[in-house]
Scaffold this motif. Structure first.
Motif, PDB file in Angstrom:
ATOM      1  N   PHE A  88       0.866  -1.185   0.000  1.00 23.60           N
ATOM      2  CA  PHE A  88       0.000   0.000   0.000  1.00 23.60           C
ATOM      3  C   PHE A  88       0.899   1.229   0.000  1.00 23.60           C
ATOM      4  N   ASN A  89       0.337   2.371  -0.312  1.00 21.24           N
ATOM      5  CA  ASN A  89       1.098   3.609  -0.168  1.00 21.24           C
ATOM      6  C   ASN A  89       0.394   4.517   0.835  1.00 21.24           C
ATOM      7  N   LEU A  90       0.995   5.653   1.122  1.00 24.20           N
ATOM      8  CA  LEU A  90       0.450   6.532   2.157  1.00 24.20           C
ATOM      9  C   LEU A  90      -0.871   7.165   1.751  1.00 24.20           C
ATOM     10  N   TYR A  91      -1.074   7.356   0.455  1.00 27.54           N
ATOM     11  CA  TYR A  91      -2.363   7.871  -0.010  1.00 27.54           C
ATOM     12  C   TYR A  91      -3.466   6.843   0.243  1.00 27.54           C
ATOM     13  N   ASP A  92      -3.154   5.558   0.011  1.00 30.24           N
ATOM     14  CA  ASP A  92      -4.116   4.499   0.320  1.00 30.24           C
ATOM     15  C   ASP A  92      -4.466   4.512   1.806  1.00 30.24           C
ATOM     16  N   LEU A  93      -3.431   4.621   2.636  1.00 33.58           N
ATOM     17  CA  LEU A  93      -3.647   4.591   4.079  1.00 33.58           C
ATOM     18  C   LEU A  93      -4.472   5.789   4.533  1.00 33.58           C
ATOM     19  N   SER A  94      -4.157   6.968   4.010  1.00 35.44           N
ATOM     20  CA  SER A  94      -4.914   8.164   4.357  1.00 35.44           C
ATOM     21  C   SER A  94      -6.374   8.008   3.963  1.00 35.44           C
ATOM     22  N   ASP A  95      -6.608   7.464   2.782  1.00 37.30           N
ATOM     23  CA  ASP A  95      -7.973   7.269   2.293  1.00 37.30           C
ATOM     24  C   ASP A  95      -8.715   6.256   3.161  1.00 37.30           C
ATOM     25  N   ARG A  96      -8.027   5.184   3.553  1.00 39.22           N
ATOM     26  CA  ARG A  96      -8.652   4.153   4.375  1.00 39.22           C
ATOM     27  C   ARG A  96      -9.016   4.693   5.757  1.00 39.22           C
ATOM     28  N   LEU A  97      -8.132   5.480   6.348  1.00 35.11           N
ATOM     29  CA  LEU A  97      -8.398   6.043   7.669  1.00 35.11           C
ATOM     30  C   LEU A  97      -9.612   6.964   7.654  1.00 35.11           C
ATOM     31  N   ARG A  98      -9.870   7.556   6.511  1.00 27.83           N
ATOM     32  CA  ARG A  98     -11.002   8.473   6.424  1.00 27.83           C
ATOM     33  C   ARG A  98     -12.324   7.749   6.626  1.00 27.83           C
ATOM     34  N   THR A  99     -12.365   6.465   6.305  1.00 29.86           N
ATOM     35  CA  THR A  99     -13.607   5.713   6.500  1.00 29.86           C
ATOM     36  C   THR A  99     -13.964   5.593   7.976  1.00 29.86           C
ATOM     37  N   ARG A 100     -12.975   5.799   8.843  1.00 30.10           N
ATOM     38  CA  ARG A 100     -13.218   5.786  10.280  1.00 30.10           C
ATOM     39  C   ARG A 100     -13.307   7.193  10.862  1.00 30.10           C
ATOM     40  N   GLY A 101     -13.245   8.190   9.985  1.00 31.72           N
ATOM     41  CA  GLY A 101     -13.402   9.572  10.427  1.00 31.72           C
ATOM     42  C   GLY A 101     -12.108  10.322  10.659  1.00 31.72           C
ATOM     43  N   TRP A 102     -10.955   9.645  10.559  1.00 27.63           N
ATOM     44  CA  TRP A 102      -9.666  10.310  10.782  1.00 27.63           C
ATOM     45  C   TRP A 102      -9.225  11.045   9.531  1.00 27.63           C
ATOM     46  N   ILE A 154      -4.067  -0.943   7.874  1.00 29.16           N
ATOM     47  CA  ILE A 154      -2.906  -1.567   7.216  1.00 29.16           C
ATOM     48  C   ILE A 154      -3.200  -3.038   6.915  1.00 29.16           C
ATOM     49  N   GLU A 155      -3.791  -3.722   7.878  1.00 30.76           N
ATOM     50  CA  GLU A 155      -4.110  -5.144   7.665  1.00 30.76           C
ATOM     51  C   GLU A 155      -5.077  -5.318   6.504  1.00 30.76           C
ATOM     52  N   GLN A 156      -6.105  -4.470   6.441  1.00 31.93           N
ATOM     53  CA  GLN A 156      -7.071  -4.567   5.354  1.00 31.93           C
ATOM     54  C   GLN A 156      -6.441  -4.250   4.008  1.00 31.93           C
ATOM     55  N   LEU A 157      -5.561  -3.246   3.976  1.00 30.81           N
ATOM     56  CA  LEU A 157      -4.899  -2.892   2.715  1.00 30.81           C
ATOM     57  C   LEU A 157      -3.959  -3.999   2.254  1.00 30.81           C
ATOM     58  N   ARG A 158      -3.306  -4.656   3.176  1.00 30.23           N
ATOM     59  CA  ARG A 158      -2.390  -5.740   2.791  1.00 30.23           C
ATOM     60  C   ARG A 158      -3.160  -6.986   2.346  1.00 30.23           C
ATOM     61  N   LYS A 159      -4.289  -7.255   2.982  1.00 32.28           N
ATOM     62  CA  LYS A 159      -5.091  -8.426   2.594  1.00 32.28           C
ATOM     63  C   LYS A 159      -5.860  -8.185   1.303  1.00 32.28           C
ATOM     64  N   ASN A 160      -6.224  -6.916   1.074  1.00 28.66           N
ATOM     65  CA  ASN A 160      -7.016  -6.571  -0.116  1.00 28.66           C
ATOM     66  C   ASN A 160      -6.353  -5.413  -0.845  1.00 28.66           C
ATOM     67  N   PRO A 161      -5.190  -5.647  -1.433  1.00 29.52           N
ATOM     68  CA  PRO A 161      -4.466  -4.539  -2.084  1.00 29.52           C
ATOM     69  C   PRO A 161      -5.232  -4.016  -3.288  1.00 29.52           C
ATOM     70  N   ARG A 162      -5.108  -2.718  -3.505  1.00 24.87           N
ATOM     71  CA  ARG A 162      -5.714  -2.123  -4.698  1.00 24.87           C
ATOM     72  C   ARG A 162      -4.970  -2.632  -5.924  1.00 24.87           C
ATOM     73  N   SER A 163      -5.717  -2.830  -7.013  1.00 26.07           N
ATOM     74  CA  SER A 163      -5.052  -3.218  -8.253  1.00 26.07           C
ATOM     75  C   SER A 163      -4.128  -2.110  -8.737  1.00 26.07           C
ATOM     76  N   LYS A 164      -4.509  -0.874  -8.379  1.00 24.40           N
ATOM     77  CA  LYS A 164      -3.679   0.284  -8.711  1.00 24.40           C
ATOM     78  C   LYS A 164      -3.702   1.230  -7.517  1.00 24.40           C
ATOM     79  N   PRO A 165      -2.564   1.453  -6.856  1.00 21.75           N
ATOM     80  CA  PRO A 165      -2.551   2.345  -5.692  1.00 21.75           C
ATOM     81  C   PRO A 165      -3.023   3.746  -6.056  1.00 21.75           C
ATOM     82  N   LEU A 166      -3.569   4.426  -5.058  1.00 21.37           N
ATOM     83  CA  LEU A 166      -4.012   5.805  -5.262  1.00 21.37           C
ATOM     84  C   LEU A 166      -2.829   6.708  -5.598  1.00 21.37           C
ATOM     85  N   THR A 167      -3.103   7.701  -6.422  1.00 18.21           N
ATOM     86  CA  THR A 167      -2.119   8.741  -6.688  1.00 18.21           C
ATOM     87  C   THR A 167      -2.453   9.956  -5.840  1.00 18.21           C
TER      88      THR A 167
END
Length: 491
Positions: free
Chosen positions: A375-389, A430-443
């Motif tokens: 994953f990259n940091l953009y993916d992580l930032s986007d994922r955290l937003r689903t929890r309100g962060w 992080i666990e979810q992103l590693r188990k379900n990686p995007r086919s193309k990471p966010l830019t």
């Protein structure tokens, strides 16, 4: 039209049976409680400000501060004749901040409240430009800085001053003292160290840069002043790193800007511009107006503005004092260091700034230790937003744009418990992103609001390499028309 006797339920009242006005100016009126409900409900779609670790601005106020804000909403701070006690409170704050920053004449130096540190920074820049002209400066003035917040690029463009941003090189993330000599000349109106960099949270070496300018003056005769952009650090170091010399203890520092509504703990809309001595603010910058009931001096870019933020800032100053500010700010640093330790323990991140009060503000910034962890940091930032962060992810400035980082700003109102909840969500993400990686990471573009780079609104010239000048201490670098590469806008 139905009347209020038909139903007492707000959602059965006229106005909520159709969509809210969104285009042209509405033709008809509605009940105030209906209008309130429409606006109130739409605002639920905003992020929760307390969970926003991207902003530097105050998101928590105590009840007394809120009461003072409400009680003074109608006070126009520029009407000093009609609201003399508000004017007196502003003067007290100026003296207090000047004293905090070691002005040699705190009781008589000049300063002003502003709408934020951006306005205060521009006032400092304008004063430097007028001082340079008064000394006989001609041609196009310039100022030298490192990676800066976008307000300085606005200042350069709006006020026709060349900005010479020192590019990052090697492993450097800040402007260094040995960078200065090749970028200054006889048209340099000021050097601007950033005391709490927007990108990383790091302090630039203000004392070292002052010494470098002393050496340049000894060799060339160029006497170049400094303006310190202490937007975030100005209300931290005096309490948590008091031996760190960055302020008016350095004679070359002529002005300082800071945000009261950041680490000053005041509500949004509070900033401060302070000059070392009254002589450092040219008279040409000051306007005297007499059509509001009395003759008064003003040197703000804005005119009418509320006095409530300054009043509440004064409340903070007298409520906390040096002892209280030290206790509060040290706790925020403690929370930041707890976050840094938790992030490091995951094994995925390398700290850039770990919340050390000697090195920077109450923020934590980091990058990935592995170039491809799934994953990259953009993916992580986007994922955290689903929890309100809301946590910013963005590339470093020019010459390091291929290096994305993340930064979390810790503020009054964060606790260890809240940070533990964030760390738990971080690990789950992080666990979810590693188990379900995007086919193309966010830019950075796809990440939308989580990128933190300013983009020019109009085509701009590409920055060129420094060009040597004769009979000067250095060379020209990026101009005001160069592509901005700041970490975003000041709030």
């Amino acid at each position: 039209m139905a009347n209020s006797s038909q139903s007492d339920d707000i959602f059965a009242m006229p106005g909520l049976s159709r969509t809210a006005p969104k285009g042209g100016f509405p033709a008809s009126e509605m009940f105030p409680q209906v209008a309130y409900e429409i606006v109130h409900d739409e605002l639920m779609l905003d992020g929760v400000s307390r969970m926003n670790l991207a902003t530097f601005c105050t998101t928590w106020l105590d009840d007394q501060a809120r009461r003072l804000m409400n009680e003074s909403l109608d006070k126009n701070i520029v009407d000093k004749d009609e609201y003399p006690q508000t004017a007196e409170i502003e003067r007290r704050c100026v003296r207090m901040v000047a004293d905090l920053w070691h002005s040699p004449d705190a009781s008589r130096t000049l300063g002003t409240s502003t709408t934020g540190s951006s306005e205060a920074a521009m006032l400092g820049g304008l004063a430097a430009k007028f001082r340079w002209r008064k000394r006989g400066g001609t041609g196009i003035p310039n100022f030298v800085c490192g990676p800066v917040q976008v307000c300085w690029e606005k200042f350069a463009r709006y006020f026709d001053v060349e900005i010479r941003q020192i590019p990052l090189r090697g492993d450097r993330l800040t402007m260094h003292p040995d960078d200065i000599a090749t970028h200054v000349d006889e048209n340099t109106i000021m050097v601007v160290p950033t005391f709490g960099q927007t990108f990383t949270g790091l302090f630039e070496d203000v004392a070292g840069i002052s010494e470098a300018l002393d050496d340049i003056q000894a060799k060339t005769g160029l006497d170049i002043p400094m303006h310190v952009d202490a937007a975030s650090g100005g209300f931290l170091a005096p309490f948590c790193a008091p031996d760190l010399v960055w302020d008016f203890r350095l004679p070359r520092v002529k002005s300082i800007n800071a945000s009261g509504h950041k680490t000053g703990l005041a509500p949004l809309g509070a900033g401060w511009a302070i000059w070392r001595e009254a002589a450092d603010l040219p008279e040409e910058v000051i306007f005297n107006v007499d059509y509001l009931g009395g003759n008064m001096a003003t040197f703000n870019l804005n005119f009418s503005r509320p006095g409530s933020q300054t009043i509440t800032q004064y409340y903070d100053f007298i409520r906390l004092g040096r002892t209280g500010y030290t206790r509060v700010q040290e706790q925020i640093y403690h929370v930041a260091q707890h976050l840094a330790a938790g992030l490091t323990a995951t094994g995925y991140f390398e700290m850039i700034h770990d919340g050390n009060p000697q090195r920077g503000i109450t923020a934590v910034s980091w990058k990935l230790t592995d170039s491809d962890p799934g994953f990259n940091l953009y993916d992580l930032s986007d994922r955290l937003r689903t929890r309100g962060w809301l946590i910013a992810a963005y590339p470093l400035p020019a010459d390091r744009e291929d290096e994305p980082i993340m930064r979390a700003v810790l503020r009054h109102g964060f606790s260890i418990d809240i940070i533990d909840l964030l760390l738990a969500d971080m690990e789950r993400s992080i666990e979810q992103l590693r188990k379900n990686p995007r086919s193309k990471p966010l830019t950075r573009e796809e990440a939308g609001g989580f990128t933190h780079s300013a983009k020019a609104a109009v085509p701009t010239a590409k920055a060129t390499a420094p060009k040597a000048k004769s009979n000067s201490a250095g060379a020209k670098s990026n101009s005001a028309g160069a592509k901005p590469n700041s970490a975003g806008t000041k709030s």
